[in-house]
Scaffold this motif. Structure first.
Motif, PDB file in Angstrom:
ATOM      1  N   ALA A 287      -0.435   1.270   6.141  1.00 44.92           N
ATOM      2  CA  ALA A 287       0.144   1.895   4.946  1.00 44.92           C
ATOM      3  C   ALA A 287       0.860   3.166   5.352  1.00 44.92           C
ATOM      4  O   ALA A 287       0.396   3.852   6.259  1.00 44.92           O
ATOM      5  CB  ALA A 287      -0.961   2.206   3.945  1.00 44.92           C
ATOM      6  N   PRO A 288       1.984   3.483   4.769  1.00 44.82           N
ATOM      7  CA  PRO A 288       2.598   2.772   3.654  1.00 44.82           C
ATOM      8  C   PRO A 288       3.316   1.518   4.136  1.00 44.82           C
ATOM      9  O   PRO A 288       3.799   1.443   5.259  1.00 44.82           O
ATOM     10  CB  PRO A 288       3.605   3.788   3.101  1.00 44.82           C
ATOM     11  CG  PRO A 288       3.976   4.628   4.284  1.00 44.82           C
ATOM     12  CD  PRO A 288       2.738   4.693   5.138  1.00 44.82           C
ATOM     13  N   THR A 289       3.387   0.524   3.258  1.00 37.84           N
ATOM     14  CA  THR A 289       4.059  -0.723   3.601  1.00 37.84           C
ATOM     15  C   THR A 289       5.549  -0.617   3.306  1.00 37.84           C
ATOM     16  O   THR A 289       5.958   0.009   2.333  1.00 37.84           O
ATOM     17  CB  THR A 289       3.486  -1.899   2.795  1.00 37.84           C
ATOM     18  OG1 THR A 289       3.496  -1.560   1.410  1.00 37.84           O
ATOM     19  CG2 THR A 289       2.080  -2.247   3.211  1.00 37.84           C
TER      20      THR A 289
ATOM     21  N   CYS B   9     -10.107   0.200   3.017  1.00 38.18           N
ATOM     22  CA  CYS B   9      -9.060   1.159   3.349  1.00 38.18           C
ATOM     23  C   CYS B   9      -9.605   2.135   4.381  1.00 38.18           C
ATOM     24  O   CYS B   9     -10.616   2.793   4.149  1.00 38.18           O
ATOM     25  CB  CYS B   9      -8.620   1.911   2.101  1.00 38.18           C
ATOM     26  SG  CYS B   9      -8.058   0.827   0.780  1.00 38.18           S
TER      27      CYS B   9
ATOM     28  N   ALA C 227       0.827  -1.201   0.000  1.00 36.03           N
ATOM     29  CA  ALA C 227       0.000   0.000   0.000  1.00 36.03           C
ATOM     30  C   ALA C 227       0.859   1.246   0.000  1.00 36.03           C
ATOM     31  O   ALA C 227       1.909   1.293   0.647  1.00 36.03           O
ATOM     32  CB  ALA C 227      -0.926  -0.002   1.210  1.00 36.03           C
TER      33      ALA C 227
END
Length: 123
Positions: A83-85, A103, A62
């Motif tokens: 997120a962010p990954t 999300c 993500a």
């Protein structure tokens, strides 16, 4: 000064450059196979980089800020991550059907945007 074919050298070099570039422009990596294609989720919102994948093992990642939950048709949570990954989540999908990607702004948020990812039986 002309070359052995009668073409001036000043025109030969640009022609060779163009022909060389034409041969290179079609090169590149082929798209990943549907049974291993990575899935990228973009937040805010819930935009996916593809509509469908095949049964197999996929990396989910993500971009943006928030929290992502991937659930199967039977509401089983297959993956969840912030997120962010930094490291993609590896998810093995064994059955065809729709997956729901939710999300949220944060893990404990009550609601969020959703997207559907279809899992197909074949490659």
């Amino acid at each position: 000064m002309p070359n052995s074919r009668g073409m001036p050298r000043s025109r030969l070099l640009p022609l060779l450059t163009v022909l060389g570039l034409a041969g290179v422009t079609g090169c590149g990596d082929p798209p990943p196979a549907a049974d291993v294609a990575p899935v990228e989720v973009v937040l805010p919102g819930c935009t996916l980089n593809r509509d469908s994948v095949a049964v197999g093992t996929h990396e989910f990642s993500a971009a943006g800020t928030g929290y992502v939950v991937v659930t199967g048709a039977d509401s089983t949570v297959l993956a969840e991550f912030a997120a962010p990954t930094t490291t993609p989540a590896s998810v093995t999908l064994t059955a065809s059907g729709p997956l729901t990607v939710t999300c949220r702004a944060a893990k404990d948020a009550d609601s969020g945007a959703t997207a559907t990812l279809t899992v197909n039986a074949g490659k």
